[in-house]
Design a protein around this motif. Structure first.
Motif, PDB file in Angstrom:
ATOM      1  N   ASP A  21       0.829  -1.208   0.000  1.00 22.68           N
ATOM      2  CA  ASP A  21       0.000   0.000   0.000  1.00 22.68           C
ATOM      3  C   ASP A  21       0.864   1.260   0.000  1.00 22.68           C
ATOM      4  OD1 ASP A  21      -2.236  -1.592   0.008  1.00 22.68           O
ATOM      5  OD2 ASP A  21      -2.640  -1.334   2.163  1.00 22.68           O
ATOM      6  N   ASP A  22       1.984   1.241   0.736  1.00 25.07           N
ATOM      7  CA  ASP A  22       2.892   2.386   0.755  1.00 25.07           C
ATOM      8  C   ASP A  22       3.506   2.623  -0.618  1.00 25.07           C
ATOM      9  OD1 ASP A  22       2.357   2.696   3.434  1.00 25.07           O
ATOM     10  OD2 ASP A  22       4.226   1.770   4.113  1.00 25.07           O
ATOM     11  N   LEU A  23       3.888   1.566  -1.281  1.00 25.10           N
ATOM     12  CA  LEU A  23       4.439   1.687  -2.624  1.00 25.10           C
ATOM     13  C   LEU A  23       3.402   2.247  -3.594  1.00 25.10           C
ATOM     14  CD1 LEU A  23       6.825   1.194  -4.513  1.00 25.10           C
ATOM     15  CD2 LEU A  23       5.919  -1.094  -4.905  1.00 25.10           C
ATOM     16  N   PHE A  24       2.156   1.811  -3.454  1.00 24.39           N
ATOM     17  CA  PHE A  24       1.077   2.322  -4.295  1.00 24.39           C
ATOM     18  C   PHE A  24       0.876   3.817  -4.054  1.00 24.39           C
ATOM     19  CE2 PHE A  24      -3.472   3.213  -4.968  1.00 24.39           C
ATOM     20  CZ  PHE A  24      -3.538   2.931  -6.318  1.00 24.39           C
ATOM     21  N   MET A  25       0.925   4.243  -2.789  1.00 21.09           N
ATOM     22  CA  MET A  25       0.770   5.671  -2.472  1.00 21.09           C
ATOM     23  C   MET A  25       1.882   6.491  -3.113  1.00 21.09           C
ATOM     24  SD  MET A  25      -1.801   6.597  -0.666  1.00 21.09           S
ATOM     25  CE  MET A  25      -1.983   7.387   0.882  1.00 21.09           C
ATOM     26  N   GLY A  30       3.644  10.370  -6.322  1.00 17.73           N
ATOM     27  CA  GLY A  30       5.044  10.679  -6.609  1.00 17.73           C
ATOM     28  C   GLY A  30       5.269  12.041  -7.228  1.00 17.73           C
ATOM     29  N   GLU A  31       4.525  12.359  -8.245  1.00 20.70           N
ATOM     30  CA  GLU A  31       4.694  13.648  -8.927  1.00 20.70           C
ATOM     31  C   GLU A  31       4.376  14.817  -7.984  1.00 20.70           C
ATOM     32  OE1 GLU A  31       5.762  15.893 -12.270  1.00 20.70           O
ATOM     33  OE2 GLU A  31       5.804  13.728 -12.072  1.00 20.70           O
ATOM     34  N   ALA A  32       3.359  14.667  -7.171  1.00 24.46           N
ATOM     35  CA  ALA A  32       2.991  15.719  -6.223  1.00 24.46           C
ATOM     36  C   ALA A  32       4.045  15.880  -5.123  1.00 24.46           C
ATOM     37  CB  ALA A  32       1.636  15.414  -5.598  1.00 24.46           C
ATOM     38  N   LEU A  33       4.796  14.812  -4.839  1.00 26.44           N
ATOM     39  CA  LEU A  33       5.842  14.861  -3.822  1.00 26.44           C
ATOM     40  C   LEU A  33       7.184  15.303  -4.385  1.00 26.44           C
ATOM     41  CD1 LEU A  33       4.989  11.575  -1.934  1.00 26.44           C
ATOM     42  CD2 LEU A  33       4.654  13.899  -1.107  1.00 26.44           C
ATOM     43  N   GLY A  34       7.248  15.550  -5.688  1.00 29.01           N
ATOM     44  CA  GLY A  34       8.471  16.035  -6.304  1.00 29.01           C
ATOM     45  C   GLY A  34       9.327  14.959  -6.947  1.00 29.01           C
ATOM     46  N   VAL A  35       8.813  13.751  -7.037  1.00 25.45           N
ATOM     47  CA  VAL A  35       9.539  12.662  -7.679  1.00 25.45           C
ATOM     48  C   VAL A  35       9.115  12.610  -9.141  1.00 25.45           C
ATOM     49  CG1 VAL A  35       9.947  10.177  -7.687  1.00 25.45           C
ATOM     50  CG2 VAL A  35       9.583  11.357  -5.526  1.00 25.45           C
ATOM     51  N   PRO A  36      10.042  12.736 -10.076  1.00 28.93           N
ATOM     52  CA  PRO A  36       9.659  12.674 -11.487  1.00 28.93           C
ATOM     53  C   PRO A  36       8.975  11.337 -11.799  1.00 28.93           C
ATOM     54  CG  PRO A  36      11.967  13.254 -11.249  1.00 28.93           C
ATOM     55  CD  PRO A  36      11.461  12.904  -9.899  1.00 28.93           C
ATOM     56  N   ALA A  40       2.626   9.939 -14.400  1.00 28.45           N
ATOM     57  CA  ALA A  40       1.811  10.816 -13.557  1.00 28.45           C
ATOM     58  C   ALA A  40       0.458  11.122 -14.195  1.00 28.45           C
ATOM     59  CB  ALA A  40       2.548  12.116 -13.266  1.00 28.45           C
ATOM     60  N   TYR A  41       0.424  11.226 -15.497  1.00 30.95           N
ATOM     61  CA  TYR A  41      -0.837  11.492 -16.189  1.00 30.95           C
ATOM     62  C   TYR A  41      -1.851  10.380 -15.926  1.00 30.95           C
ATOM     63  CZ  TYR A  41      -4.135  12.198 -19.983  1.00 30.95           C
ATOM     64  OH  TYR A  41      -5.281  12.371 -20.721  1.00 30.95           O
ATOM     65  N   TYR A  42      -1.389   9.156 -15.868  1.00 33.17           N
ATOM     66  CA  TYR A  42      -2.281   8.010 -15.674  1.00 33.17           C
ATOM     67  C   TYR A  42      -2.614   7.770 -14.208  1.00 33.17           C
ATOM     68  CZ  TYR A  42      -0.899   7.274 -20.449  1.00 33.17           C
ATOM     69  OH  TYR A  42      -0.674   7.461 -21.778  1.00 33.17           O
ATOM     70  N   THR A  43      -1.687   8.113 -13.307  1.00 36.58           N
ATOM     71  CA  THR A  43      -1.951   7.893 -11.887  1.00 36.58           C
ATOM     72  C   THR A  43      -2.750   9.029 -11.260  1.00 36.58           C
ATOM     73  OG1 THR A  43       0.177   8.858 -11.254  1.00 36.58           O
ATOM     74  CG2 THR A  43       0.092   6.466 -11.553  1.00 36.58           C
ATOM     75  N   ALA A  44      -2.880  10.147 -11.930  1.00 37.56           N
ATOM     76  CA  ALA A  44      -3.640  11.273 -11.383  1.00 37.56           C
ATOM     77  C   ALA A  44      -5.091  10.911 -11.124  1.00 37.56           C
ATOM     78  CB  ALA A  44      -3.556  12.475 -12.323  1.00 37.56           C
ATOM     79  N   GLU A  45      -5.654  10.065 -11.950  1.00 35.93           N
ATOM     80  CA  GLU A  45      -7.052   9.689 -11.748  1.00 35.93           C
ATOM     81  C   GLU A  45      -7.240   8.751 -10.559  1.00 35.93           C
ATOM     82  OE1 GLU A  45      -7.674   6.054 -14.866  1.00 35.93           O
ATOM     83  OE2 GLU A  45      -7.715   8.078 -15.660  1.00 35.93           O
ATOM     84  N   LEU A  46      -6.150   8.223  -9.997  1.00 33.41           N
ATOM     85  CA  LEU A  46      -6.236   7.366  -8.819  1.00 33.41           C
ATOM     86  C   LEU A  46      -6.162   8.148  -7.508  1.00 33.41           C
ATOM     87  CD1 LEU A  46      -3.907   4.492 -10.002  1.00 33.41           C
ATOM     88  CD2 LEU A  46      -6.400   4.465  -9.890  1.00 33.41           C
ATOM     89  N   MET A  47      -5.850   9.433  -7.572  1.00 35.41           N
ATOM     90  CA  MET A  47      -5.710  10.230  -6.350  1.00 35.41           C
ATOM     91  C   MET A  47      -6.949  10.209  -5.453  1.00 35.41           C
ATOM     92  SD  MET A  47      -3.417  13.513  -7.169  1.00 35.41           S
ATOM     93  CE  MET A  47      -1.677  13.363  -7.399  1.00 35.41           C
ATOM     94  N   PRO A  48      -8.156  10.334  -5.979  1.00 31.90           N
ATOM     95  CA  PRO A  48      -9.317  10.271  -5.081  1.00 31.90           C
ATOM     96  C   PRO A  48      -9.418   8.946  -4.321  1.00 31.90           C
ATOM     97  CG  PRO A  48      -9.971  11.156  -7.199  1.00 31.90           C
ATOM     98  CD  PRO A  48      -8.548  10.683  -7.335  1.00 31.90           C
ATOM     99  N   ALA A  49      -8.863   7.896  -4.845  1.00 33.16           N
ATOM    100  CA  ALA A  49      -8.923   6.597  -4.177  1.00 33.16           C
ATOM    101  C   ALA A  49      -8.000   6.532  -2.961  1.00 33.16           C
ATOM    102  CB  ALA A  49      -8.561   5.491  -5.154  1.00 33.16           C
ATOM    103  N   VAL A  50      -6.991   7.387  -2.887  1.00 33.80           N
ATOM    104  CA  VAL A  50      -6.041   7.338  -1.772  1.00 33.80           C
ATOM    105  C   VAL A  50      -6.235   8.446  -0.745  1.00 33.80           C
ATOM    106  CG1 VAL A  50      -4.306   6.180  -3.174  1.00 33.80           C
ATOM    107  CG2 VAL A  50      -4.248   8.647  -2.983  1.00 33.80           C
ATOM    108  N   TRP A  51      -7.171   9.348  -0.956  1.00 40.64           N
ATOM    109  CA  TRP A  51      -7.357  10.465  -0.017  1.00 40.64           C
ATOM    110  C   TRP A  51      -7.655   9.986   1.397  1.00 40.64           C
ATOM    111  CZ3 TRP A  51      -4.784  13.700  -2.206  1.00 40.64           C
ATOM    112  CH2 TRP A  51      -5.072  14.351  -3.389  1.00 40.64           C
ATOM    113  N   GLU A  52      -8.477   8.955   1.541  1.00 39.77           N
ATOM    114  CA  GLU A  52      -8.865   8.490   2.870  1.00 39.77           C
ATOM    115  C   GLU A  52      -7.667   7.977   3.668  1.00 39.77           C
ATOM    116  OE1 GLU A  52     -11.975   5.648   2.642  1.00 39.77           O
ATOM    117  OE2 GLU A  52     -13.210   6.926   1.368  1.00 39.77           O
TER     118      GLU A  52
END
Length: 74
Positions: A21-25, A30-36, A40-52
């Motif tokens: 789960d940590d690796l998935f987060m 990653g892009e939001a944390l400053g890691v290239p 990122a374009y494809y993982t952006a749609e998964l952000m709502p799934a990890v907010w909780e």
């Protein structure tokens, strides 16, 4: 019958699931944390799934406050 096989390894399975789960987060944020991140374009749609789980994740990683400027969870 499943408990017979899983029981002795329950703690190990829990830790491995948490590591996964940590690796998935990190992959999603990653892009939001400053890691290239080329994906990122494809993982952006998964952000709502990890907010909780975001608050528990950044606390577990040893980050006292939210590392993202646009998310104030603490």
């Amino acid at each position: 019958m499943l408990e017979f096989y899983v029981g002795p390894y329950r703690q190990m399975f829990k830790k491995e699931q948490q590591d996964e789960d940590d690796l998935f987060m990190i992959a999603v944020l990653g892009e939001a944390l400053g890691v290239p991140d080329p994906a990122a374009y494809y993982t952006a749609e998964l952000m709502p799934a990890v907010w909780e789980d975001f608050h528990a994740w950044h606390r577990r990683m040893g980050i006292p406050r939210s590392p993202l400027d646009h998310i104030a969870c603490c």
